[in-house]
Design a protein around this motif. Sequence first.
Motif, PDB file in Angstrom:
ATOM      1  N   ILE A   1      72.236 -45.284  14.289  1.00 54.46           N
ATOM      2  CA  ILE A   1      73.705 -45.333  14.245  1.00 54.46           C
ATOM      3  C   ILE A   1      74.251 -44.084  13.544  1.00 54.46           C
ATOM      4  CG2 ILE A   1      75.662 -46.572  13.219  1.00 54.46           C
ATOM      5  CD1 ILE A   1      74.065 -49.174  13.709  1.00 54.46           C
ATOM      6  N   ALA A   2      73.607 -43.697  12.452  1.00 55.87           N
ATOM      7  CA  ALA A   2      74.054 -42.509  11.721  1.00 55.87           C
ATOM      8  C   ALA A   2      73.896 -41.252  12.578  1.00 55.87           C
ATOM      9  CB  ALA A   2      73.275 -42.368  10.415  1.00 55.87           C
ATOM     10  N   GLU A   3      72.812 -41.155  13.331  1.00 54.90           N
ATOM     11  CA  GLU A   3      72.612 -39.992  14.203  1.00 54.90           C
ATOM     12  C   GLU A   3      73.695 -39.921  15.275  1.00 54.90           C
ATOM     13  OE1 GLU A   3      68.617 -40.384  15.647  1.00 54.90           O
ATOM     14  OE2 GLU A   3      67.743 -39.486  13.855  1.00 54.90           O
ATOM     15  N   ARG A   4      74.043 -41.081  15.850  1.00 53.96           N
ATOM     16  CA  ARG A   4      75.119 -41.102  16.846  1.00 53.96           C
ATOM     17  C   ARG A   4      76.446 -40.702  16.213  1.00 53.96           C
ATOM     18  NH1 ARG A   4      74.797 -46.666  18.530  1.00 53.96           N
ATOM     19  NH2 ARG A   4      72.611 -46.855  18.047  1.00 53.96           N
ATOM     20  N   ALA A   5      76.696 -41.191  15.003  1.00 54.02           N
ATOM     21  CA  ALA A   5      77.946 -40.843  14.309  1.00 54.02           C
ATOM     22  C   ALA A   5      77.990 -39.347  14.005  1.00 54.02           C
ATOM     23  CB  ALA A   5      78.072 -41.646  13.015  1.00 54.02           C
ATOM     24  N   ILE A   6      76.873 -38.778  13.607  1.00 59.90           N
ATOM     25  CA  ILE A   6      76.824 -37.338  13.330  1.00 59.90           C
ATOM     26  C   ILE A   6      77.082 -36.552  14.604  1.00 59.90           C
ATOM     27  CG2 ILE A   6      75.261 -35.447  12.694  1.00 59.90           C
ATOM     28  CD1 ILE A   6      74.064 -37.352  10.598  1.00 59.90           C
ATOM     29  N   GLY A   7      76.496 -36.997  15.712  1.00 62.14           N
ATOM     30  CA  GLY A   7      76.756 -36.337  16.998  1.00 62.14           C
ATOM     31  C   GLY A   7      78.235 -36.392  17.357  1.00 62.14           C
ATOM     32  N   GLY A   8      78.855 -37.545  17.142  1.00 59.69           N
ATOM     33  CA  GLY A   8      80.293 -37.679  17.405  1.00 59.69           C
ATOM     34  C   GLY A   8      81.108 -36.768  16.505  1.00 59.69           C
ATOM     35  N   LEU A   9      80.723 -36.677  15.240  1.00 65.73           N
ATOM     36  CA  LEU A   9      81.436 -35.794  14.314  1.00 65.73           C
ATOM     37  C   LEU A   9      81.284 -34.329  14.719  1.00 65.73           C
ATOM     38  CD1 LEU A   9      80.644 -37.428  10.858  1.00 65.73           C
ATOM     39  CD2 LEU A   9      82.854 -37.307  11.998  1.00 65.73           C
ATOM     40  N   LYS A  10      80.098 -33.945  15.160  1.00 73.33           N
ATOM     41  CA  LYS A  10      79.903 -32.559  15.616  1.00 73.33           C
ATOM     42  C   LYS A  10      80.799 -32.266  16.813  1.00 73.33           C
ATOM     43  CE  LYS A  10      75.178 -31.786  14.039  1.00 73.33           C
ATOM     44  NZ  LYS A  10      73.783 -31.555  14.443  1.00 73.33           N
ATOM     45  N   HIS A  11      80.888 -33.216  17.734  1.00 71.63           N
ATOM     46  CA  HIS A  11      81.740 -33.040  18.908  1.00 71.63           C
ATOM     47  C   HIS A  11      83.206 -32.917  18.481  1.00 71.63           C
ATOM     48  CE1 HIS A  11      82.963 -33.292  23.054  1.00 71.63           C
ATOM     49  NE2 HIS A  11      83.732 -34.335  22.793  1.00 71.63           N
ATOM     50  N   THR A  12      83.619 -33.768  17.553  1.00 72.93           N
ATOM     51  CA  THR A  12      84.998 -33.726  17.062  1.00 72.93           C
ATOM     52  C   THR A  12      85.291 -32.403  16.372  1.00 72.93           C
ATOM     53  OG1 THR A  12      84.965 -36.122  16.754  1.00 72.93           O
ATOM     54  CG2 THR A  12      86.666 -34.902  15.581  1.00 72.93           C
ATOM     55  N   VAL A  13      84.361 -31.926  15.563  1.00 70.99           N
ATOM     56  CA  VAL A  13      84.546 -30.641  14.874  1.00 70.99           C
ATOM     57  C   VAL A  13      84.669 -29.517  15.883  1.00 70.99           C
ATOM     58  CG1 VAL A  13      83.330 -28.941  13.435  1.00 70.99           C
ATOM     59  CG2 VAL A  13      83.487 -31.303  12.689  1.00 70.99           C
ATOM     60  N   ARG A  14      83.859 -29.552  16.934  1.00 68.70           N
ATOM     61  CA  ARG A  14      83.926 -28.520  17.966  1.00 68.70           C
ATOM     62  C   ARG A  14      85.291 -28.551  18.654  1.00 68.70           C
ATOM     63  NH1 ARG A  14      78.722 -28.970  20.291  1.00 68.70           N
ATOM     64  NH2 ARG A  14      79.469 -31.042  20.683  1.00 68.70           N
ATOM     65  N   ASP A  15      85.778 -29.761  18.988  1.00 68.37           N
ATOM     66  CA  ASP A  15      87.097 -29.890  19.629  1.00 68.37           C
ATOM     67  C   ASP A  15      88.206 -29.385  18.708  1.00 68.37           C
ATOM     68  OD1 ASP A  15      85.911 -30.956  21.848  1.00 68.37           O
ATOM     69  OD2 ASP A  15      86.451 -33.047  21.385  1.00 68.37           O
ATOM     70  N   VAL A  16      88.139 -29.777  17.433  1.00 74.84           N
ATOM     71  CA  VAL A  16      89.162 -29.355  16.476  1.00 74.84           C
ATOM     72  C   VAL A  16      89.128 -27.836  16.312  1.00 74.84           C
ATOM     73  CG1 VAL A  16      89.762 -29.419  14.014  1.00 74.84           C
ATOM     74  CG2 VAL A  16      89.323 -31.533  15.242  1.00 74.84           C
ATOM     75  N   ASN A  17      87.939 -27.268  16.273  1.00 78.01           N
ATOM     76  CA  ASN A  17      87.812 -25.822  16.123  1.00 78.01           C
ATOM     77  C   ASN A  17      88.433 -25.093  17.316  1.00 78.01           C
ATOM     78  OD1 ASN A  17      87.081 -23.375  15.033  1.00 78.01           O
ATOM     79  ND2 ASN A  17      84.963 -23.494  15.712  1.00 78.01           N
ATOM     80  N   GLU A  18      88.171 -25.579  18.525  1.00 75.62           N
ATOM     81  CA  GLU A  18      88.765 -24.962  19.712  1.00 75.62           C
ATOM     82  C   GLU A  18      90.284 -25.108  19.696  1.00 75.62           C
ATOM     83  OE1 GLU A  18      86.874 -26.756  23.064  1.00 75.62           O
ATOM     84  OE2 GLU A  18      84.939 -25.809  22.661  1.00 75.62           O
ATOM     85  N   ASN A  19      90.760 -26.307  19.352  1.00 73.44           N
ATOM     86  CA  ASN A  19      92.195 -26.572  19.309  1.00 73.44           C
ATOM     87  C   ASN A  19      92.864 -25.700  18.252  1.00 73.44           C
ATOM     88  OD1 ASN A  19      94.669 -27.712  19.796  1.00 73.44           O
ATOM     89  ND2 ASN A  19      94.245 -29.593  18.695  1.00 73.44           N
ATOM     90  N   LEU A  20      92.226 -25.577  17.108  1.00 73.28           N
ATOM     91  CA  LEU A  20      92.785 -24.761  16.040  1.00 73.28           C
ATOM     92  C   LEU A  20      92.814 -23.294  16.447  1.00 73.28           C
ATOM     93  CD1 LEU A  20      93.859 -24.855  13.150  1.00 73.28           C
ATOM     94  CD2 LEU A  20      91.537 -24.528  12.350  1.00 73.28           C
ATOM     95  N   GLY A  21      91.770 -22.838  17.126  1.00 75.33           N
ATOM     96  CA  GLY A  21      91.762 -21.457  17.609  1.00 75.33           C
ATOM     97  C   GLY A  21      92.890 -21.203  18.587  1.00 75.33           C
ATOM     98  N   THR A  22      93.111 -22.155  19.488  1.00 79.57           N
ATOM     99  CA  THR A  22      94.195 -22.026  20.461  1.00 79.57           C
ATOM    100  C   THR A  22      95.541 -21.989  19.746  1.00 79.57           C
ATOM    101  OG1 THR A  22      92.873 -23.216  22.084  1.00 79.57           O
ATOM    102  CG2 THR A  22      95.231 -23.070  22.505  1.00 79.57           C
ATOM    103  N   GLN A  23      95.733 -22.886  18.803  1.00 82.37           N
ATOM    104  CA  GLN A  23      96.999 -22.932  18.077  1.00 82.37           C
ATOM    105  C   GLN A  23      97.203 -21.667  17.248  1.00 82.37           C
ATOM    106  OE1 GLN A  23      96.991 -26.564  15.814  1.00 82.37           O
ATOM    107  NE2 GLN A  23      97.577 -27.810  17.567  1.00 82.37           N
TER     108      GLN A  23
END
Length: 156
Positions: A54-76
Amino acid sequence: MSHSLGIVIESLVAILLMVTIGYCMLLNKRLKRLKADEHSLKATIAELITATEIAERAIGGLKHTVRDVNENLGTQLTEATDMSAQLKKQLGECDQVVRRLSKITSAARPSTPVAAPEPTPATVSVPAPAPVPSARAVAAAAQAFSERRRSNGLAA
């Protein structure tokens, strides 16, 4: 005496057998407890494995979220930089418009000629800069200019 020696030996063997049986019963209890601990340990290990997955899946989800936020922040950030450049350009254009309006208002004011002494070769006079008119005066002059242009048939 041989008969009593046989009974003593037989009694000693019987006592040793009873001690052995008691010790075996004690070992049996300990083995049962060890088996019970083994089952609880297996259950704990299974729970730890589940929690780890469960923790590994949560970490994977967090990595995906961080990647999305990073792209969104770069665009903004890029958009904000572009908007800042546009605002800077517009401010420059506004300054030019205000300067032109200021020139228009100063040209539209009736000027009273003031007799100036003729410059001598030794001294050269530099005209004083025109005073900066107030915003209301600039607006009134611009309004008057546009009305004059309209009355002449020209669109301002």
